[in-house]
Design an enzyme around this catalytic site. Structure first.
Site, PDB file in Angstrom:
ATOM      1  CG  HIS A 137       3.323  14.350  -6.240  1.00 17.78           C
ATOM      2  ND1 HIS A 137       3.792  14.132  -7.398  1.00 17.78           N
ATOM      3  CD2 HIS A 137       4.346  14.468  -5.261  1.00 17.78           C
ATOM      4  CE1 HIS A 137       4.924  13.795  -7.440  1.00 17.78           C
ATOM      5  NE2 HIS A 137       5.434  13.786  -5.850  1.00 17.78           N
ATOM      6  NE  ARG A 181       2.116  19.638   5.910  1.00 16.95           N
ATOM      7  CZ  ARG A 181       3.047  19.966   5.127  1.00 16.95           C
ATOM      8  NH1 ARG A 181       4.148  18.890   5.009  1.00 16.95           N
ATOM      9  NH2 ARG A 181       3.469  21.179   4.879  1.00 16.95           N
ATOM     10  CG  ASN A 205      11.092 -24.611  -7.711  1.00 13.61           C
ATOM     11  OD1 ASN A 205      10.800 -23.802  -8.659  1.00 13.61           O
ATOM     12  ND2 ASN A 205      10.265 -24.401  -6.779  1.00 13.61           N
ATOM     13  CB  SER A 259       6.152  15.953   3.528  1.00 15.89           C
ATOM     14  OG  SER A 259       7.055  16.600   2.989  1.00 15.89           O
ATOM     15  CG  HIS A 310       4.013 -23.680  -9.878  1.00 12.47           C
ATOM     16  ND1 HIS A 310       2.779 -23.230  -9.578  1.00 12.47           N
ATOM     17  CD2 HIS A 310       4.892 -22.836  -9.267  1.00 12.47           C
ATOM     18  CE1 HIS A 310       2.708 -22.104  -9.114  1.00 12.47           C
ATOM     19  NE2 HIS A 310       4.205 -21.894  -9.034  1.00 12.47           N
ATOM     20  CG  HIS A 314      -0.382 -23.696  -6.327  1.00 12.02           C
ATOM     21  ND1 HIS A 314       0.057 -23.524  -7.356  1.00 12.02           N
ATOM     22  CD2 HIS A 314      -1.220 -23.219  -5.986  1.00 12.02           C
ATOM     23  CE1 HIS A 314      -0.797 -22.429  -7.724  1.00 12.02           C
ATOM     24  NE2 HIS A 314      -1.799 -22.246  -6.778  1.00 12.02           N
ATOM     25  CD  GLU A 369       6.340   5.466  -1.808  1.00  8.37           C
ATOM     26  OE1 GLU A 369       6.618   6.598  -1.975  1.00  8.37           O
ATOM     27  OE2 GLU A 369       6.861   4.410  -2.470  1.00  8.37           O
ATOM     28  CG  PHE A 407       3.282   8.462  -3.466  1.00 11.64           C
ATOM     29  CD1 PHE A 407       3.089   8.306  -4.732  1.00 11.64           C
ATOM     30  CD2 PHE A 407       4.171   9.321  -2.667  1.00 11.64           C
ATOM     31  CE1 PHE A 407       3.892   9.534  -5.526  1.00 11.64           C
ATOM     32  CE2 PHE A 407       4.736  10.406  -3.363  1.00 11.64           C
ATOM     33  CZ  PHE A 407       4.720  10.442  -4.715  1.00 11.64           C
TER      34      PHE A 407
END
Length: 671
Positions: free
Chosen positions: A476, A360, A192, A387, A265, A35, A414, A440
């Site tokens: 979930h 957890r 640009n 959590s 480009h 590039h 996230e 997630f």
């Protein structure tokens, strides 16, 4: 500023900037790939930044108090490679520049961390660099508050393009930076107006300056080819108490026949085009030929920071007591010597007490031991602190008013969190970890992949790891995510079965220097299944014999996480039926795979049937069910074949057949 006016008003600047431009043209032409346009357009900004503002010593590119330069628009990698070569960085020889994009060269298609000193982070996936830079800037603020500005006081500079700002992660990053008022973060937007498909306007009409301003940034707009305007803008950015965005109006492919077009480009390789461009520049030298006086001027810029570095080293040497050694230890990534003993004592207590808690919660309990000892940890969560259980009792929040805080409220970001944690780790001096729900990882995945690619020891605390989270339902409930993460090279994926394995997983994760770790942790309470041998970290083996057969061994049950207790229940039922059954806990497949074959053979001998149990998809398990001396007709899997459902966890396990009874039935059928 037009080319002729720029050449006449700033001849020395023009020559130095053109050195970047012609090296770019030559390297891209030699590779027939790359590039060209962005380095040609942003060469003026880079020349002013390096020449007048950037605190660096080319001979010592990893000096801890250097300014960081992040090329977020990583496709323009020749800009960075040219700067490293011109300033005489030790890794970047002219031969490496000539080998641009070739096998084995350090001048890869996009800048890759670890290939050469002076490359602060791997960029190329657009948006990653600007998002990483937020972590760099947070680290600087925190370390300055911790160690004082005599040891830490530097800026993070970024060049970002239109693509970086279109990517969604950029919004997460700039919003977080604005919230935290990261005043030592300065972003140059290469405005640009061109992308691969054509003018930006065919796909986007965002008021980028308004967007940054709305997020709390200081915003300026300048002619990106005017050295005086660039210099003034940087000075004004430094003087402001907010992160700064400088919109630099530039011409992509400056001076070439392809200027201001989408062709610029990409790779400008036509010989006549290159010759015409060199003529516009007034550059009468051959390919890869930089006149001695221009190279010397750049080398003088590269050497300018040597005095500042020497002064810093003197200040570090003058630190009293353990302060210097503590600083150097944190910078090196080494753990305090007292951690291993403290965790061994803690595991022994857990085995004695046998608490029944979610992993957890077990993670939080382990961090309560770790964080007071490893004081360079910086935790956080993507709006799920209660959590994820990632904030321990002695932690205060990192804010604009409390830079010494060690806990970051990332908000519902996230991807931005994962990218910032990469920046934190790459900066050095801190050990980042952050949490969200395991499902997630879909949002965080691009940055998690780069953690593994770069080999940075970020720790991802991913809770609610299966259908065991219950009523939140299939949106979930992760079923494929552990398999996806296990498929990622250079990543340790832990799914601990109880409090003991969780503590062991944390110890291993913190010991890593070149590998990120994922802790997949349960929402539901789990019994303590490890009832002996607390001094040795068995999770470090990846898999181990948790319960041996009492009758003649006919079956081996392999399980992870919440399903290990199911395997133990099934074992009791099988033993009662006279079927000798071994239970193997497999908290980390990657570590088990790395063990000597003799150990793997001891854990998984070539006799009997094998059944694996995990509340996820089967993918990844066949290595242990069909390989390692196994027989396909003597192996099976208890787990998920589709998505979950909304219901209490106990009902879901029954509904999907992830039970001790189902496991027993599979074993008997195989026998």
């Amino acid at each position: 500023m037009e080319i002729n006016a720029l050449r006449e008003a700033h001849p020395d600047h023009w020559q130095k900037a053109c050195a970047i431009r012609v090296l770019t043209l030559d390297a891209v032409a030699a590779a027939n790939s790359g590039h060209s346009g962005m380095p040609m357009g942003m060469a003026d900004v880079a020349t002013v930044l390096f020449g007048k503002h950037l605190k660096f010593d080319a001979a010592n590119p990893d000096w801890p108090d250097r300014d960081r330069f992040v090329l977020s628009a990583g496709h323009g990698s020749m800009l960075l490679y040219s700067l490293l070569y011109l300033t005489d960085s030790p890794d970047m020889t002219l031969e490496q520049v000539k080998n641009f994009r070739q096998l084995g060269s350090i001048t890869a298609g996009h800048p890759e961390y670890g290939h050469a000193k002076g490359i602060e982070t791997t960029t190329g996936p657009l948006g990653q660099g600007i998002a990483n830079s937020v972590g760099f800037a947070i680290a600087e603020e925190h370390l300055r508050a911790t160690w004082g500005d005599d040891l830490v006081n530097h800026y993070t500079y970024v060049i970002a393009g239109d693509g970086c700002l279109m990517e969604g992660v950029s919004q997460e990053a700039i919003a977080l930076a604005g919230q935290q008022q990261l005043s030592k973060l300065i972003v140059f937007w290469d405005d640009n107006g061109i992308t691969i498909d054509g003018p930006v306007g065919i796909a986007d009409r965002t008021d980028q300056q308004g967007r940054f301003a709305a997020c709390g940034w200081h915003v300026q707009s300048i002619d990106g080819h005017d050295p005086d305007a660039i210099d003034r803008a940087i000075e004004q950015a430094k003087a402001d108490g907010r992160p700064s965005m400088i919109a630099c109006k530039t011409h992509i492919g400056l001076g070439s026949p392809a200027q201001d077009t989408s062709k610029a480009h990409g790779a400008l390789t036509d010989a006549q085009l290159i010759a015409d461009t060199r003529a516009v520049y007034g550059w009468e030298h051959g390919p890869f030929e930089i006149p001695g006086e221009i190279k010397a001027a750049w080398e003088e810029i590269g050497a300018r920071g040597a005095a500042a570095r020497a002064d810093w080293e003197s200040r570090l040497a003058a630190q009293e007591g353990d302060r210097r050694s503590d600083f150097e230890r944190a910078q090196s990534g080494k753990l305090p010597g007292t951690l291993a003993g403290a965790l061994a004592d803690y595991r022994a207590k857990l085995i004695a007490d046998k608490p029944k808690v979610a992993t957890r919660k077990a993670s939080e309990m382990a961090l309560e031991i770790i964080n007071p000892i490893v004081t360079e940890t910086i935790g956080g969560s993507a709006d799920l602190t209660g959590s994820n259980n990632t904030r321990t009792s002695e932690m205060s929040d990192f804010t604009a008013n409390n830079r010494a805080g060690r806990y970051i409220r990332y908000g519902v970001r996230e991807h931005g969190m994962a990218a910032a944690m990469n920046g934190l780790a790459l900066h050095g001096g801190v050990r980042p970890y952050g949490g969200t729900f395991l499902c997630f990882t879909d949002y965080a995945r691009p940055s998690m992949r780069l953690s593994a690619l770069m080999g940075v020891p970020v720790v991802y605390v991913m809770t609610h790891d299966s259908i065991g989270l219950g009523e939140d339902g299939p949106t979930h409930q992760p079923v494929e995510h552990v398999a996806m993460l296990r498929a990622t090279p250079n990543m340790l994926v832990f799914r601990p079965a109880d409090v003991v394995e969780t503590a062991e997983a944390w110890e291993i994760a913190l010991e890593q220097t070149g590998t990120p770790s994922v802790l997949a942790l349960s929402r539901q309470n789990l019994p303590t299944v490890r009832t002996d041998n607390g001094r040795e970290n068995l999770t470090a083996k990846g898999a181990y014999i948790l319960a041996e057969a009492e009758a003649k061994r006919q079956a081996i049950l392999l399980a992870t996480g919440s399903e290990v207790s199911l395997a133990l229940e099934a074992r009791d039922m099988l033993e009662a039926a006279g079927i000798g059954t071994r239970v193997v806990s497999v908290p980390c497949m990657e570590l088990f795979e790395a063990q000597p074959e003799a150990y793997r053979k001891k854990v998984l001998p070539n006799s009997g049937v094998r059944v694996a149990i995990e509340a996820g998809v089967r993918q990844g398990w066949d290595r242990w069910l069909l390989g390692e001396r196994a027989r396909a007709n003597k192996a099976d899997f208890v787990g998920m074949t589709g998505f979950g459902a909304s219901a209490p966890a106990e009902e879901l396990y029954e509904h999907f057949g992830i039970t001790a009874e189902a496991t027993v039935a599979k074993v008997k059928a195989l026998l």
